[in-house]
Design a protein around this motif. Structure first.
Motif, PDB file in Angstrom:
ATOM      1  N   ASP A   4       0.813  -1.218   0.000  1.00 61.85           N
ATOM      2  CA  ASP A   4       0.000   0.000   0.000  1.00 61.85           C
ATOM      3  C   ASP A   4       0.849   1.271   0.000  1.00 61.85           C
ATOM      4  OD1 ASP A   4      -2.156  -1.700   0.323  1.00 61.85           O
ATOM      5  OD2 ASP A   4      -2.240  -1.456   2.490  1.00 61.85           O
ATOM      6  N   ALA A   5       2.156   1.129   0.100  1.00 60.77           N
ATOM      7  CA  ALA A   5       3.014   2.282   0.395  1.00 60.77           C
ATOM      8  C   ALA A   5       3.660   2.890  -0.855  1.00 60.77           C
ATOM      9  CB  ALA A   5       4.100   1.877   1.380  1.00 60.77           C
ATOM     10  N   ILE A   6       3.822   4.206  -0.802  1.00 59.09           N
ATOM     11  CA  ILE A   6       4.636   4.951  -1.766  1.00 59.09           C
ATOM     12  C   ILE A   6       5.554   5.857  -0.962  1.00 59.09           C
ATOM     13  CG2 ILE A   6       4.666   6.655  -3.620  1.00 59.09           C
ATOM     14  CD1 ILE A   6       1.933   5.647  -4.515  1.00 59.09           C
ATOM     15  N   ARG A   7       6.838   5.814  -1.271  1.00 54.07           N
ATOM     16  CA  ARG A   7       7.816   6.652  -0.574  1.00 54.07           C
ATOM     17  C   ARG A   7       8.024   7.953  -1.352  1.00 54.07           C
ATOM     18  NH1 ARG A   7      12.856   4.477  -0.655  1.00 54.07           N
ATOM     19  NH2 ARG A   7      13.461   5.767   1.116  1.00 54.07           N
ATOM     20  N   ILE A   8       7.925   9.070  -0.636  1.00 57.83           N
ATOM     21  CA  ILE A   8       8.133  10.385  -1.233  1.00 57.83           C
ATOM     22  C   ILE A   8       9.602  10.757  -1.048  1.00 57.83           C
ATOM     23  CG2 ILE A   8       7.390  12.786  -1.315  1.00 57.83           C
ATOM     24  CD1 ILE A   8       5.140  10.808  -1.933  1.00 57.83           C
ATOM     25  N   ILE A   9      10.374  10.697  -2.108  1.00 55.24           N
ATOM     26  CA  ILE A   9      11.812  10.991  -2.015  1.00 55.24           C
ATOM     27  C   ILE A   9      12.065  12.495  -2.051  1.00 55.24           C
ATOM     28  CG2 ILE A   9      14.085  10.496  -2.989  1.00 55.24           C
ATOM     29  CD1 ILE A   9      12.479   8.043  -1.910  1.00 55.24           C
ATOM     30  N   LYS A  10      11.299  13.184  -2.883  1.00 54.47           N
ATOM     31  CA  LYS A  10      11.474  14.632  -3.004  1.00 54.47           C
ATOM     32  C   LYS A  10      10.178  15.255  -3.486  1.00 54.47           C
ATOM     33  CE  LYS A  10      14.828  18.009  -4.791  1.00 54.47           C
ATOM     34  NZ  LYS A  10      16.001  18.192  -5.684  1.00 54.47           N
ATOM     35  N   GLY A  11       9.864  16.421  -2.948  1.00 54.99           N
ATOM     36  CA  GLY A  11       8.654  17.124  -3.350  1.00 54.99           C
ATOM     37  C   GLY A  11       8.162  18.021  -2.234  1.00 54.99           C
ATOM     38  N   LYS A  12       7.169  18.832  -2.520  1.00 53.40           N
ATOM     39  CA  LYS A  12       6.629  19.764  -1.533  1.00 53.40           C
ATOM     40  C   LYS A  12       5.868  19.019  -0.440  1.00 53.40           C
ATOM     41  CE  LYS A  12       6.336  23.798  -4.568  1.00 53.40           C
ATOM     42  NZ  LYS A  12       5.451  24.867  -5.109  1.00 53.40           N
ATOM     43  N   ASN A  13       5.539  19.747   0.614  1.00 56.38           N
ATOM     44  CA  ASN A  13       4.802  19.171   1.750  1.00 56.38           C
ATOM     45  C   ASN A  13       3.582  18.410   1.251  1.00 56.38           C
ATOM     46  OD1 ASN A  13       3.269  18.624   4.015  1.00 56.38           O
ATOM     47  ND2 ASN A  13       3.754  20.559   5.026  1.00 56.38           N
ATOM     48  N   ILE A  14       3.552  17.120   1.524  1.00 56.50           N
ATOM     49  CA  ILE A  14       2.502  16.254   0.980  1.00 56.50           C
ATOM     50  C   ILE A  14       1.137  16.606   1.539  1.00 56.50           C
ATOM     51  CG2 ILE A  14       2.601  14.389   2.689  1.00 56.50           C
ATOM     52  CD1 ILE A  14       2.476  13.908  -1.117  1.00 56.50           C
ATOM     53  N   GLU A  15       1.087  17.172   2.755  1.00 56.87           N
ATOM     54  CA  GLU A  15      -0.201  17.485   3.371  1.00 56.87           C
ATOM     55  C   GLU A  15      -0.835  18.739   2.776  1.00 56.87           C
ATOM     56  OE1 GLU A  15      -0.077  17.271   7.611  1.00 56.87           O
ATOM     57  OE2 GLU A  15       0.661  15.218   7.615  1.00 56.87           O
ATOM     58  N   ASN A  16      -0.122  19.429   1.885  1.00 60.88           N
ATOM     59  CA  ASN A  16      -0.716  20.528   1.141  1.00 60.88           C
ATOM     60  C   ASN A  16      -1.153  20.082  -0.252  1.00 60.88           C
ATOM     61  OD1 ASN A  16      -0.235  22.297   3.247  1.00 60.88           O
ATOM     62  ND2 ASN A  16       1.799  22.859   2.498  1.00 60.88           N
ATOM     63  N   ASN A  17      -1.022  18.788  -0.524  1.00 57.94           N
ATOM     64  CA  ASN A  17      -1.318  18.237  -1.834  1.00 57.94           C
ATOM     65  C   ASN A  17      -2.799  17.880  -1.938  1.00 57.94           C
ATOM     66  OD1 ASN A  17      -1.527  15.682  -3.722  1.00 57.94           O
ATOM     67  ND2 ASN A  17       0.288  16.798  -4.349  1.00 57.94           N
ATOM     68  N   LEU A  18      -3.370  18.080  -3.118  1.00 63.92           N
ATOM     69  CA  LEU A  18      -4.785  17.801  -3.342  1.00 63.92           C
ATOM     70  C   LEU A  18      -5.115  16.328  -3.089  1.00 63.92           C
ATOM     71  CD1 LEU A  18      -7.501  19.015  -4.249  1.00 63.92           C
ATOM     72  CD2 LEU A  18      -6.901  18.399  -6.601  1.00 63.92           C
ATOM     73  N   LEU A  19      -4.205  15.422  -3.455  1.00 65.34           N
ATOM     74  CA  LEU A  19      -4.440  13.996  -3.229  1.00 65.34           C
ATOM     75  C   LEU A  19      -4.627  13.695  -1.739  1.00 65.34           C
ATOM     76  CD1 LEU A  19      -1.873  12.347  -5.665  1.00 65.34           C
ATOM     77  CD2 LEU A  19      -4.348  12.042  -5.736  1.00 65.34           C
ATOM     78  N   PHE A  20      -3.849  14.386  -0.901  1.00 65.69           N
ATOM     79  CA  PHE A  20      -3.989  14.211   0.548  1.00 65.69           C
ATOM     80  C   PHE A  20      -5.316  14.795   1.020  1.00 65.69           C
ATOM     81  CE2 PHE A  20      -3.646  15.768   4.888  1.00 65.69           C
ATOM     82  CZ  PHE A  20      -3.188  14.646   5.557  1.00 65.69           C
ATOM     83  N   ASN A  21      -5.600  16.014   0.602  1.00 66.92           N
ATOM     84  CA  ASN A  21      -6.816  16.695   1.058  1.00 66.92           C
ATOM     85  C   ASN A  21      -8.079  15.967   0.620  1.00 66.92           C
ATOM     86  OD1 ASN A  21      -5.363  18.749   2.340  1.00 66.92           O
ATOM     87  ND2 ASN A  21      -5.164  19.908   0.438  1.00 66.92           N
ATOM     88  N   GLU A  22      -8.020  15.294  -0.511  1.00 67.82           N
ATOM     89  CA  GLU A  22      -9.171  14.539  -1.008  1.00 67.82           C
ATOM     90  C   GLU A  22      -9.258  13.139  -0.410  1.00 67.82           C
ATOM     91  OE1 GLU A  22      -8.668  14.539  -5.224  1.00 67.82           O
ATOM     92  OE2 GLU A  22      -9.744  16.440  -5.499  1.00 67.82           O
ATOM     93  N   GLY A  23      -8.241  12.750   0.374  1.00 65.39           N
ATOM     94  CA  GLY A  23      -8.278  11.461   1.043  1.00 65.39           C
ATOM     95  C   GLY A  23      -7.738  10.294   0.244  1.00 65.39           C
ATOM     96  N   SER A  24      -7.062  10.563  -0.863  1.00 64.54           N
ATOM     97  CA  SER A  24      -6.510   9.466  -1.666  1.00 64.54           C
ATOM     98  C   SER A  24      -5.229   8.896  -1.072  1.00 64.54           C
ATOM     99  CB  SER A  24      -6.241   9.950  -3.099  1.00 64.54           C
ATOM    100  OG  SER A  24      -7.449  10.286  -3.739  1.00 64.54           O
ATOM    101  N   ILE A  25      -4.558   9.677  -0.245  1.00 73.50           N
ATOM    102  CA  ILE A  25      -3.345   9.200   0.425  1.00 73.50           C
ATOM    103  C   ILE A  25      -3.355   9.641   1.887  1.00 73.50           C
ATOM    104  CG2 ILE A  25      -1.847   9.088  -1.615  1.00 73.50           C
ATOM    105  CD1 ILE A  25      -0.773  11.857  -0.891  1.00 73.50           C
ATOM    106  N   THR A  26      -2.667   8.868   2.713  1.00 73.21           N
ATOM    107  CA  THR A  26      -2.504   9.181   4.132  1.00 73.21           C
ATOM    108  C   THR A  26      -1.045   8.973   4.506  1.00 73.21           C
ATOM    109  OG1 THR A  26      -4.766   8.534   4.720  1.00 73.21           O
ATOM    110  CG2 THR A  26      -3.132   8.464   6.483  1.00 73.21           C
ATOM    111  N   VAL A  27      -0.464   9.912   5.237  1.00 68.69           N
ATOM    112  CA  VAL A  27       0.923   9.782   5.677  1.00 68.69           C
ATOM    113  C   VAL A  27       0.984   8.740   6.795  1.00 68.69           C
ATOM    114  CG1 VAL A  27       2.913  10.953   6.686  1.00 68.69           C
ATOM    115  CG2 VAL A  27       1.459  12.161   5.042  1.00 68.69           C
ATOM    116  N   GLN A  28       1.807   7.718   6.604  1.00 68.32           N
ATOM    117  CA  GLN A  28       1.939   6.657   7.607  1.00 68.32           C
ATOM    118  C   GLN A  28       3.226   5.887   7.361  1.00 68.32           C
ATOM    119  OE1 GLN A  28      -1.010   3.428   7.564  1.00 68.32           O
ATOM    120  NE2 GLN A  28      -1.147   3.531   9.797  1.00 68.32           N
ATOM    121  N   ASP A  29       3.923   5.519   8.440  1.00 67.44           N
ATOM    122  CA  ASP A  29       5.125   4.716   8.310  1.00 67.44           C
ATOM    123  C   ASP A  29       4.755   3.294   7.900  1.00 67.44           C
ATOM    124  OD1 ASP A  29       8.196   4.801   9.111  1.00 67.44           O
ATOM    125  OD2 ASP A  29       7.413   2.867   9.755  1.00 67.44           O
TER     126      ASP A  29
END
Length: 442
Positions: free
Chosen positions: A212-237
């Motif tokens: 289920d995991a995708i690692r973000i190697i580089k990019g802007k704050n993921i919690e400001n991303n539309l995918l996060f705000n729409e609930g398509s992704i959740t930050v989790q170890d």
């Protein structure tokens, strides 16, 4: 506030002097500042680096501050700390620039005398950068200094794991964590989310241990991303992601999550169950229920209710009511030092006995809520065996109607499968330290 070092000191002061959580106070101070993204990255590096290597830095500074740290103003001490960190551990900042910045900032925020003192300490340190500050013949002192852990923690890990594995743990806990996200296939497929992240300019990799995991190697704050705000992704170890996968989840089950906040594992359970059945999410702190509800609403979960409950107090209404019970119990947190480095020196080993007592009370109650044939999953984000193996062995010994059911997450070097069936995940560059035990009621 537009001076990156000053922002870093404000954060460190609150963490060290007021026991604030580094991740929370750092986010608040960065949002308040006028810093650009590059300077915010520097602040983050200085804050986490200084907290991570505080033991080592203080050991060095104690050689130059003969009157003791108590003789110094807190601001002056912390400007010395961040300066030693930058000189010793950061290559991108020239030493002379660090000293000049420290002196000027001390002069501005304190006084000329303090600035002269800071200048003297830092220049004395620079005169002999090959100096040794510990007994090289003593393994404990070496590990404490090299990895910047207290003697109590180093001794604990050596006693429980042996010196070779203990050093691997110390090294793993010092790794810089990438952001990992869990995909929500209730909204989009893994492939669709993958493509959208790339379109949004993220450098990404597949998960290390969890599908289920995708690692973000580089990019802007993921919690400001539309995918996060729409609930398509959740930050989790990824370690935490494995918990729900250990529960033998299926549609239309009745599930209890007794220590739910902030809701990462709860929402994962709901996603796997495809929003069917019912999940009762409990937490002892009423103010934290809003965090769970925010996550439920963001992700689009409709099969979960939230209520306040002290999991250490038995509730007869829940007797044999659940097909699955998750207890991600409160713990010493020694496995998540990568993300919260202040745990290195803010946790006291002597308090662990009280934690174990709490964990066992929660296990006792959880076992009563489970139906016959049901699954109880016990997890922690610590590496202390008293809270992990010790608790499971105690429980099985006293409850013959339960047995451990082994789990398997793949043949990975940092995942240790015990002969008894429970799993210890050692920290590395991909995962936090974690413990999971799956227990079945016969």
């Amino acid at each position: 506030m537009n001076n990156s070092r000053l922002v870093a000191i404000v954060v460190i002061e609150k963490v060290i002097n007021e026991n604030a959580y580094s991740n929370i106070v750092l986010g608040l101070e960065l949002n308040k500042s006028d810093l650009n993204d590059k300077d915010k990255a520097l602040v983050t590096e200085i804050v986490y680096g200084t907290l991570k290597y505080k033991y080592t830095i203080d050991k060095i500074l104690s050689s130059f501050i003969k009157k003791g740290f108590e003789s110094l103003d807190s601001f002056v001490l912390n400007i010395l700390r961040i300066s030693i960190y930058q000189i010793r551990f950061l290559d991108k900042v020239p030493s002379f620039a660090v000293v000049n910045e420290a002196v000027n900032l001390t002069k501005k925020m304190s006084n000329v005398g303090a600035a002269q003192f800071v200048n003297g300490v830092l220049r004395n340190y620079l005169r002999d950068d090959a100096a040794v500050y510990y007994n090289e013949k003593n393994d404990i002192e070496r590990l404490c200094f090299e990895y910047s852990f207290t003697k109590a923690l180093v001794k604990l890990f050596i006693k429980q794991y042996g010196i070779i594995t203990a050093e691997k743990i110390l090294s793993g806990l010092n790794q810089k964590p990438d952001v990992t996200v869990r995909v929500n296939t209730l909204k989009l497929t893994y492939e669709e989310i993958w493509e959208k992240l790339i379109e949004n300019g993220y450098n990404i990799e597949k998960g290390y241990a969890c599908l289920d995991a995708i690692r973000i190697i580089k990019g802007k704050n993921i919690e400001n991303n539309l995918l996060f705000n729409e609930g398509s992704i959740t930050v989790q170890d990824e370690s935490a992601m494995l918990t729900a996968h250990s529960m033998d989840l299926a549609p239309n089950l009745e599930v209890l999550d007794l220590c739910s906040a902030p809701g990462g594992k709860t929402t994962h359970i709901a996603e796997i169950m495809r929003n069917t059945g019912h999940i009762s999410a409990f937490d002892i702190h009423k103010n934290k229920l809003s965090l769970i509800k925010e996550n439920l609403d963001r992700i689009g979960i409709i099969n979960t209710s939230c209520d306040v409950m002290d999991a250490t107090i038995y509730d007869s209404n829940l007797l044999e009511s659940a097909d699955r019970v998750l207890i991600d119990v409160p713990c010493s947190g020694l496995g998540i030092i990568r993300k919260k480095p202040e745990i290195k020196w803010s946790k006291h080993i002597k308090n662990i006995e009280n934690i174990v007592h709490t964990q066992r009370k929660i296990m006792e109650n959880a076992s009563k809520y489970l139906k016959k044939g049901g699954v109880l999953v016990y997890s922690t984000c610590t590496l202390n065996k008293e809270e992990n193996e010790g608790n499971i062995d105690w429980f099985i010994e006293n409850h013959p109607e339960f047995k451990i059911q082994p789990v398997f997450y793949g043949d990975l070097k940092n995942i240790n499968y015990s002969d008894s069936g429970y799993v210890t995940i050692l920290p590395n560059e991909y995962m936090d330290g974690f413990f999971i035990a799956k227990i079945v009621k016969l």
